[in-house]
Enzyme design. Sequence first.
Site, mmCIF file in Angstrom:
data_model
loop_
_atom_site.group_PDB
_atom_site.id
_atom_site.type_symbol
_atom_site.label_atom_id
_atom_site.label_comp_id
_atom_site.label_asym_id
_atom_site.label_seq_id
_atom_site.Cartn_x
_atom_site.Cartn_y
_atom_site.Cartn_z
ATOM 1 N N GLU A 132 0.108 -1.467 5.543
ATOM 2 C CA GLU A 132 1.161 -1.040 6.466
ATOM 3 C C GLU A 132 0.930 0.387 6.942
ATOM 4 O O GLU A 132 1.099 0.706 8.121
ATOM 5 C CB GLU A 132 2.530 -1.153 5.774
ATOM 6 C CG GLU A 132 3.719 -0.940 6.697
ATOM 7 C CD GLU A 132 4.196 0.500 6.787
ATOM 8 O OE1 GLU A 132 5.057 0.798 7.634
ATOM 9 O OE2 GLU A 132 3.691 1.348 6.013
ATOM 10 N N ASP A 189 0.813 -1.219 0.000
ATOM 11 C CA ASP A 189 0.000 0.000 0.000
ATOM 12 C C ASP A 189 0.842 1.263 0.000
ATOM 13 O O ASP A 189 2.039 1.243 0.306
ATOM 14 C CB ASP A 189 -0.943 0.010 1.201
ATOM 15 C CG ASP A 189 -0.214 -0.046 2.542
ATOM 16 O OD1 ASP A 189 0.788 -0.784 2.640
ATOM 17 O OD2 ASP A 189 -0.635 0.642 3.480
#
Length: 486
Positions: free
Chosen positions: A145, A78
């Site tokens: 994350e 991400d």
Amino acid sequence: MTAISSLYPQPLWQWFAQICAIPHPSKHEQALSRHIQAWARDKGLTVLEDKVGNLIIKKPATAGMENRKTVVIQAHLDMVPQKNADKKHDFTKDPIEAYVDGDWVTANGTTLGADNGIGMASALAILGSDEIKHGPLEVLLTVDEEAGMTGAFALEAGMLEAEILINTDSEQEGEIYMGCAGGVDAEFTVPMQWQPLPAGHQAYRLTISGLKGGHSGVNIHLGRGNANKLLARFLVEQASELDFKVSEIAGGSLRNAIPREAEVVITLAADKRALLEEKAAAYQALLQQELSATEPALKLAVTETILPSQVMSTESQQSLLHLINVCPNGVMRMSDDIAGVVETSLNLGVITTQGDSVQVLCLIRSLIDSGREQLESMLASLAALAKVNVKFSGAYPGWKPDPSSPVMAIVKDTYQDIYNKEPVIMVIHAGLECGLFKKPYPEMDMVSIGPTIRYPHGPDEMVNIETVGQYWQLLLAVLERIPEKA
């Protein structure tokens, strides 16, 4: 993208161009994950996906290196979705408009996603190569994350075979990271009592904008303005003379990004408009003087807006504004053990008005558990004084430094051999996933490296082209030097 794809090292930049083309903000990584999985299976690689969406891709050793220790190269799927206020961009649908700007690659009005797209691209480029020498290899790509480390929390024992982990989420070439801060989210919920709009009032929107923002760990020591704090300061200082009422307030969008913008809708007597504009202009001039070196583009705008149907009660408004104004923010303590590194910090990241309450979301970071616990205690005391609720959630551990780490020694010696200078061994004031990986894999030897990335988590994010090449050369040389299994 053509210019980016032709940069050195070409396989890495070609993958980064693909990553930019597929939307992948936190919690929306599925399209990118599917693209990577299809490519890896087409290459004949082993692909595993766990229950939360983490990807593990396995590749056999190159000829003659079968007996080397298994290495996992780790990155996260991400990216942080941040954009300038005037930029029209849907991070769930639109590609990142990356381009070359001199010695850097940056994006048009949004975050670039070099954090951690460059690391991901390097791992995928190695998986796709038939020429790079390496022992048994695994690539771990975690989800979410940036918004809570969901993937790292959920990683289970037994999925990885590696003895060594190379994290690619560091952001300064020439530095090797062997530790990081832990953290916890703190969310205040301030209950709201509402009252009718006073007669004779007009409504105005006050907006602070033009701030640099940035990563709430890596950039927290730079003295940048926090839009939420700056707005609250003005409102508290002018509450008595302007006698305004607040109908809504909002600022920031991520708890791990320093807020660049904040706004409030207030109402006040019609004959006080000129006074409001005078006070706002004076405050803007004051901030431009105080923050001239760090925030040269700061603006405080006042615009007339439609009248709200209700405003906060005096008690609710005072409780909220004083809470935001007094809440700690920024660097709380520097490390005694590691010169120049922040030990403990807090970022007042997000304010949202939601029905019968206002939420204030902060992120505490600390290299030591006691530092984090002290700030939790301070915020709990603040909540008690303000008579509001505070909830702590999502706590994650730091990554305790191991000065005797064998892989760190390999990376250090390799760097010195390639560049004829010693790298700096560092601990980063940010939340790398390594600390969480230590729970299911306590014996795994870990190190973190990466290229130079400036202003991550903000629309000014950029990555230095030359250092991407240096990071690539280092990573490949380290893979060649991984020792044999015991």
